[in-house]
Design an enzyme around this catalytic site. Structure first.
Site, short mmCIF file in Angstrom:
data_model
loop_
_atom_site.label_atom_id
_atom_site.label_comp_id
_atom_site.label_asym_id
_atom_site.label_seq_id
_atom_site.Cartn_x
_atom_site.Cartn_y
_atom_site.Cartn_z
N VAL A 109 0.81 -1.17 0.08
CA VAL A 109 -0.14 -0.11 0.01
C VAL A 109 1.00 1.06 0.20
CG1 VAL A 109 -2.03 -1.08 1.05
CG2 VAL A 109 -0.25 -0.08 2.35
N SER A 114 6.54 0.98 6.07
CA SER A 114 7.12 -0.33 5.86
C SER A 114 7.01 -0.67 4.38
CB SER A 114 6.26 -1.39 6.78
OG SER A 114 4.81 -1.36 6.37
N CYS A 115 6.51 -0.03 3.48
CA CYS A 115 6.06 -0.32 2.10
C CYS A 115 7.38 0.24 1.27
CB CYS A 115 4.98 0.08 1.71
SG CYS A 115 5.04 1.75 1.23
N GLY A 116 8.34 0.96 1.92
CA GLY A 116 9.50 1.29 1.07
C GLY A 116 9.32 2.41 0.12
#
Length: 289
Positions: A109, A114-116
């Site tokens: 998302v 945390s998704c970069g």
């Protein structure tokens, strides 16, 4: 749920003396959030207000914004091999016609830390998808003196922290300093999601006349959650991150850090702090730390 705290035996050493005693600890368990049956995210949280947490998370991600967009939130039965219910898996069913975003097991998302995704792309994602642009809301003004009193009010209302010493807190305050709601959790982002989720469930979004106060630091993720809920002011007792400051400047969010006693730093949105109150006000440099 009755699982907010747990008891454990500890070895206590004080001034050379040794003893054993039970200690009260804050409970920490994983919560898997599913969206229409598909795994979306796993977070470590303190059990309680799980449906609000899931709803607040979806508001923060821009998936929903109105109560009628969610058909139901349930615990998933049969979550264990023996068919039992752990109460650690919730499924959010969207209402008919509400689009389900493209999700993967890696929680792909767009705005989470945390998704970069970071930098300008992350800032643009929040700014362009926010349903209630903060810059368009009526200006909320508070005095530095009122703001400086809020951490003590938050701390006085933390019931579980008094028993464990191991929880973060997030509180919603009115412009007059009234505590509207407070949630505690091992993760400050979970505490904020629970606050936003409870407002979502009761149809109170956007929170355009609210101040969000968090224990600890103000990360990009917390600033994102405030913006997505239409909250115009975020204050933290510790430091913000650089990306949180960038996001606040991009969206018009008032961001205050190091809110301790009578001192604070204003990193963005200083127009919401009344410059006529408080001798430490410095118009060019904000409030001295």
């Amino acid at each position: 749920m009755g699982r907010v705290t747990e008891r454990r035996r500890v070895l206590r050493i004080r001034d050379g003396g040794v003893s054993t005693r039970p200690d009260t600890l804050v409970a920490e368990e994983p919560l898997e959030i599913r969206l229409s049956g598909k795994p979306l995210a796993i977070t470590m949280r303190t059990p309680g207000d799980d449906f609000a947490l899931a709803a607040g998370f979806l508001v923060s991600e821009g998936v929903v914004g109105r109560t009628e967009e969610v058909a139901n939130i349930v615990y998933c039965a049969g979550a264990t091999h023996d068919g039992g219910n752990t109460y650690n898996v919730v499924d959010v069913q969207l209402a008919p016609g509400v689009p389900v975003p493209d999700i993967t097991l890696e929680r792909n998302v767009y705005t989470t830390s945390s998704c970069g995704l970071c930098g300008k792309a992350g800032l643009d994602a929040v700014r362009t998808t926010a349903r209630w642009p903060i810059a368009d809301t009526p200006t909320v003004q508070v005095s530095p003196g009122l703001l400086s009193a809020l951490p003590d009010r938050l701390r006085a209302a933390q019931r579980v922290f008094d028993r464990t010493g191991g929880l973060h807190a997030a509180g919603l305050f009115s412009p007059e300093g009234e505590l509207l709601d407070l949630r505690e959790d091992v993760g400050r982002h979970n505490a904020v999601d629970k606050l936003i989720g409870r407002a979502f469930q009761s149809g109170r979004l956007p929170l355009s006349r609210s101040i969000l106060l968090v224990s600890g630091r103000a990360s990009f993720e917390l600033a994102q959650k405030a913006v997505m809920a239409g909250i115009p002011m975020l204050a933290a007792v510790s430091a913000p991150s650089s990306l949180a400051v960038d996001l606040a400047a991009e969206t018009g969010l008032t961001l205050v850090g190091f809110l301790r006693g009578g001192s604070m730093n204003v990193y963005a949105g200083e127009q919401r702090l009344d410059p006529t109150v408080g001798r430490t006000w410095q118009p060019e440099g904000g409030l001295a730390r």
